[in-house]
Design an enzyme around this catalytic site. Sequence first.
Site, PDB file in Angstrom:
ATOM      1  N   ASP A  61      40.185  33.086  40.422  1.00 22.87           N
ATOM      2  CA  ASP A  61      41.277  32.774  41.352  1.00 22.87           C
ATOM      3  C   ASP A  61      40.872  31.753  42.414  1.00 22.87           C
ATOM      4  OD1 ASP A  61      42.917  34.617  40.032  1.00 22.87           O
ATOM      5  OD2 ASP A  61      42.112  36.259  41.224  1.00 22.87           O
ATOM      6  N   LYS A  90      46.593  41.250  48.113  1.00 21.29           N
ATOM      7  CA  LYS A  90      47.787  41.411  47.262  1.00 21.29           C
ATOM      8  C   LYS A  90      47.460  42.171  45.973  1.00 21.29           C
ATOM      9  CE  LYS A  90      48.797  38.051  44.341  1.00 21.29           C
ATOM     10  NZ  LYS A  90      49.033  38.111  42.888  1.00 21.29           N
ATOM     11  N   ASN A  91      46.403  41.769  45.290  1.00 21.82           N
ATOM     12  CA  ASN A  91      46.126  42.345  43.975  1.00 21.82           C
ATOM     13  C   ASN A  91      45.674  43.805  44.062  1.00 21.82           C
ATOM     14  OD1 ASN A  91      46.948  40.005  42.803  1.00 21.82           O
ATOM     15  ND2 ASN A  91      44.881  39.201  42.439  1.00 21.82           N
ATOM     16  N   ARG A 123      54.170  33.577  46.562  1.00 24.05           N
ATOM     17  CA  ARG A 123      53.989  34.852  45.850  1.00 24.05           C
ATOM     18  C   ARG A 123      52.710  35.541  46.289  1.00 24.05           C
ATOM     19  NH1 ARG A 123      54.528  34.217  39.619  1.00 24.05           N
ATOM     20  NH2 ARG A 123      53.404  36.138  39.960  1.00 24.05           N
ATOM     21  N   ARG A 135      47.017  35.911  28.399  1.00 22.75           N
ATOM     22  CA  ARG A 135      47.110  37.186  29.120  1.00 22.75           C
ATOM     23  C   ARG A 135      47.576  38.386  28.272  1.00 22.75           C
ATOM     24  NH1 ARG A 135      48.830  36.017  35.269  1.00 22.75           N
ATOM     25  NH2 ARG A 135      47.239  37.560  35.636  1.00 22.75           N
ATOM     26  N   PRO A 136      46.806  38.735  27.246  1.00 17.24           N
ATOM     27  CA  PRO A 136      47.181  39.884  26.410  1.00 17.24           C
ATOM     28  C   PRO A 136      47.054  41.209  27.174  1.00 17.24           C
ATOM     29  CG  PRO A 136      44.986  39.099  25.820  1.00 17.24           C
ATOM     30  CD  PRO A 136      45.520  38.151  26.844  1.00 17.24           C
ATOM     31  N   ILE A 137      47.657  42.268  26.627  1.00 21.61           N
ATOM     32  CA  ILE A 137      47.528  43.585  27.265  1.00 21.61           C
ATOM     33  C   ILE A 137      46.953  44.615  26.284  1.00 21.61           C
ATOM     34  CG2 ILE A 137      49.293  43.298  29.070  1.00 21.61           C
ATOM     35  CD1 ILE A 137      51.127  44.964  27.143  1.00 21.61           C
ATOM     36  N   ASP A 138      46.259  44.110  25.261  1.00 17.12           N
ATOM     37  CA  ASP A 138      45.728  45.017  24.235  1.00 17.12           C
ATOM     38  C   ASP A 138      44.775  46.071  24.822  1.00 17.12           C
ATOM     39  OD1 ASP A 138      44.201  42.491  24.568  1.00 17.12           O
ATOM     40  OD2 ASP A 138      42.733  43.519  23.329  1.00 17.12           O
ATOM     41  N   GLN A 139      44.026  45.709  25.854  1.00 20.58           N
ATOM     42  CA  GLN A 139      43.074  46.676  26.416  1.00 20.58           C
ATOM     43  C   GLN A 139      43.783  47.772  27.224  1.00 20.58           C
ATOM     44  OE1 GLN A 139      39.703  46.667  25.495  1.00 20.58           O
ATOM     45  NE2 GLN A 139      40.700  45.220  24.118  1.00 20.58           N
ATOM     46  N   ARG A 194      52.968  40.152  37.579  1.00 23.32           N
ATOM     47  CA  ARG A 194      51.975  40.758  36.698  1.00 23.32           C
ATOM     48  C   ARG A 194      51.776  42.234  37.049  1.00 23.32           C
ATOM     49  NH1 ARG A 194      50.945  39.013  32.146  1.00 23.32           N
ATOM     50  NH2 ARG A 194      49.212  40.116  31.238  1.00 23.32           N
ATOM     51  N   CYS A 213      51.523  34.404  36.691  1.00 22.10           N
ATOM     52  CA  CYS A 213      51.188  32.984  36.577  1.00 22.10           C
ATOM     53  C   CYS A 213      50.871  32.616  35.140  1.00 22.10           C
ATOM     54  CB  CYS A 213      49.983  32.653  37.461  1.00 22.10           C
ATOM     55  SG  CYS A 213      50.405  32.579  39.202  1.00 22.10           S
ATOM     56  N   ILE A 241      37.470  32.741  32.226  1.00 24.46           N
ATOM     57  CA  ILE A 241      38.341  33.929  32.187  1.00 24.46           C
ATOM     58  C   ILE A 241      39.716  33.609  31.571  1.00 24.46           C
ATOM     59  CG2 ILE A 241      39.337  35.823  33.555  1.00 24.46           C
ATOM     60  CD1 ILE A 241      36.275  35.783  33.749  1.00 24.46           C
TER      61      ILE A 241
HETATM   62  C1  EPZ Z   1      44.046  40.160  37.625  1.00 28.84           C
HETATM   63  O1  EPZ Z   1      44.802  39.759  36.485  1.00 28.84           O
HETATM   64  C2  EPZ Z   1      44.659  39.435  38.786  1.00 28.84           C
HETATM   65  N1  EPZ Z   1      46.058  39.808  38.911  1.00 28.84           N
HETATM   66  C3  EPZ Z   1      44.504  37.927  38.600  1.00 28.84           C
HETATM   67  O2  EPZ Z   1      44.952  37.302  39.786  1.00 28.84           O
HETATM   68  C4  EPZ Z   1      43.044  37.587  38.385  1.00 28.84           C
HETATM   69  O3  EPZ Z   1      42.935  36.218  38.058  1.00 28.84           O
HETATM   70  C5  EPZ Z   1      42.436  38.428  37.259  1.00 28.84           C
HETATM   71  O4  EPZ Z   1      42.674  39.831  37.498  1.00 28.84           O
HETATM   72  C6  EPZ Z   1      40.936  38.224  37.106  1.00 28.84           C
HETATM   73  O5  EPZ Z   1      40.273  38.581  38.289  1.00 28.84           O
HETATM   74  C7  EPZ Z   1      46.390  40.954  39.493  1.00 28.84           C
HETATM   75  O6  EPZ Z   1      45.560  41.711  39.971  1.00 28.84           O
HETATM   76  C8  EPZ Z   1      47.845  41.255  39.583  1.00 28.84           C
HETATM   77  P1  EPZ Z   1      42.285  40.730  33.679  1.00 28.84           P
HETATM   78  P2  EPZ Z   1      44.706  40.568  35.133  1.00 28.84           P
HETATM   79  O7  EPZ Z   1      42.926  41.825  32.926  1.00 28.84           O
HETATM   80  O8  EPZ Z   1      44.552  42.008  35.444  1.00 28.84           O
HETATM   81  C9  EPZ Z   1      41.534  39.335  29.156  1.00 28.84           C
HETATM   82  C10 EPZ Z   1      46.118  35.738  41.104  1.00 28.84           C
HETATM   83  O9  EPZ Z   1      46.102  34.473  41.190  1.00 28.84           O
HETATM   84  N2  EPZ Z   1      42.324  40.524  28.777  1.00 28.84           N
HETATM   85  O10 EPZ Z   1      41.099  41.052  34.526  1.00 28.84           O
HETATM   86  O11 EPZ Z   1      45.853  40.127  34.288  1.00 28.84           O
HETATM   87  C11 EPZ Z   1      42.371  38.277  29.849  1.00 28.84           C
HETATM   88  O12 EPZ Z   1      43.033  37.451  28.925  1.00 28.84           O
HETATM   89  C12 EPZ Z   1      46.097  36.416  39.740  1.00 28.84           C
HETATM   90  O13 EPZ Z   1      46.199  36.494  42.084  1.00 28.84           O
HETATM   91  C13 EPZ Z   1      42.440  40.861  27.451  1.00 28.84           C
HETATM   92  O14 EPZ Z   1      41.922  40.169  26.562  1.00 28.84           O
HETATM   93  O15 EPZ Z   1      43.353  39.977  34.555  1.00 28.84           O
HETATM   94  C14 EPZ Z   1      41.336  37.554  30.678  1.00 28.84           C
HETATM   95  O16 EPZ Z   1      40.666  36.626  29.871  1.00 28.84           O
HETATM   96  C15 EPZ Z   1      46.129  35.426  38.623  1.00 28.84           C
HETATM   97  N3  EPZ Z   1      43.156  41.974  27.123  1.00 28.84           N
HETATM   98  C16 EPZ Z   1      40.357  38.653  31.055  1.00 28.84           C
HETATM   99  O17 EPZ Z   1      40.586  39.712  30.130  1.00 28.84           O
HETATM  100  C17 EPZ Z   1      43.747  42.761  28.055  1.00 28.84           C
HETATM  101  O18 EPZ Z   1      44.372  43.763  27.690  1.00 28.84           O
HETATM  102  C18 EPZ Z   1      40.530  39.198  32.469  1.00 28.84           C
HETATM  103  O19 EPZ Z   1      41.881  39.580  32.678  1.00 28.84           O
HETATM  104  C19 EPZ Z   1      43.619  42.416  29.408  1.00 28.84           C
HETATM  105  C20 EPZ Z   1      42.904  41.276  29.748  1.00 28.84           C
END
Ligand code: EPZ
Length: 432
Positions: free
Chosen positions: A305, A22-23, A397, A122-126, A93, A117, A327
């Site tokens: 996950d 899915k992801n 989902r 879950r910030p998006i700053d990066q 997401r 979820c 995480i």
């Molecule tokens: C993806 O989420 C997956 N979702 C998540 O799967 C998964 O848990 C996660 O990666 C980690 O493997 C999708 O692919 C749709 P990240 P994502 O950006 O991209 C921090 C599931 O159950 N961060 O890798 O949102 C964040 O807070 C879902 O299928 C920032 O600080 O995760 C976290 O601590 C749940 N700033 C870490 O990085 C940012 O801009 C990793 O998040 C982005 C992230």
Amino acid sequence: MDQYIIKGGKPLVGEVQIGGYKNAALGIIAAAIMADDTVLIENIPAVKDIDILLKAIEDIGAKVERINKHAVKINGSSINSVNVDFDYVRKIRGSYYLVGALLGKYRQANVALPGGCNIGSRPIDQHIKGFEALNAKVKIEHGLIKAQSENLKGAHIYFDGNSVGATINTMLAACLAEGTTILENSAKEPHVVDVANFLNSMGANIKGAGTDVIRIKGVPKLHGSEYVVIPDQIEAGTFMFAAAATNGDVLIKNVIPKHLEAFTAKLLEIGAVVEEFDDAIRVKAGGRLGSTHVKTLVYPGFLTDMQPQMTTLLSVSKGTSIVTESIFENRFKYVDELSRMGASIKVESNTAFIDGVDKLTGAVVSAPDLRGGAALVIAGLMAEGFTIVENVEYIERGYESFEYKMQQLGAVMEKVDSNDTKAIRKFKYKVG
Ligand code: EPZ
């Protein structure tokens, strides 16, 4: 509202076929709209998050033709809007990948802030850091991420942390930027590699995906392609843990065993038997398993996950186990539900201390999120008596035909409407 009713205590035995990831598929579907030619994507899972993203791209004008349950043709030439602001999009997401895709292709994107979820802040700053480095202006306004650039230019970007989402999103936009982009401290997860492979099959020039330095040479346009999504490592891992938790014997087919190594290592450590084949993995267990310590990490570490499924399995293992979530800060919500079933787990900050109990007992529990929900199903399969798992829409989902696949392995469970008390009585009467 649907719920699962489960009669626990039966080992899972047999074979199960794993679907597409899915992801990865979410990133690939967003990438597909970047070409003006038709793209065929196969092995997409039939789950709600994918349906929502397909509807979103259709609503901005892309042609979406379902070939069958697991294949879709997408043509992005007819896109007539860069505004993705639909109520349903806020629930997932993966919709944020439309920012990178639209910004790359049309130099502009206005996309509703993503939901998904509730497992942490879950910030998006990066993501924003990536787009801004590519010379885009980004602002958050009225619940939308608005990004635009007259002149998208390659850049050298060093991410603050390994983010799957930020890596994929920046990679999408950078494919069609002018010049070369270097992403350092990138995420190395299998779905980052899969999206990169897909983009390359469309004519992008991406090297190094799967390592922490990704180099992208911008190209003027992308073309059509045919692509098969990789198998879902989380679905596979969930069945691996369900097999071990029920003292079962399950052959899990259509997997990439390399992607499952962190789960395999933990299962072996606590005493389960795991056999690897080219594209399958067999998990069996007999008797009570042992305890361990687990810390979730970025790939190739133990995947966040799979943390709820692991904790659930350890709740009935011998001795004391410790699970640390590094995480997401709010990913232990399912623990309260497990406690109703007799688990003895104390959560302090980001760590769960688990005292393995002899058995769980069935109860009415509620899925708090996708993976927490799947873990509660595993708990129900292990428990004595009947368990009802409410809010199965979370589980749907991300897991295709979850109850059907479990039933094929001998699980005694059914999906019923929560208002249909007769169905629950009938199930209990039928299975005794
Ligand atoms: C993806 O989420 C997956 N979702 C998540 O799967 C998964 O848990 C996660 O990666 C980690 O493997 C999708 O692919 C749709 P990240 P994502 O950006 O991209 C921090 C599931 O159950 N961060 O890798 O949102 C964040 O807070 C879902 O299928 C920032 O600080 O995760 C976290 O601590 C749940 N700033 C870490 O990085 C940012 O801009 C990793 O998040 C982005 C992230």
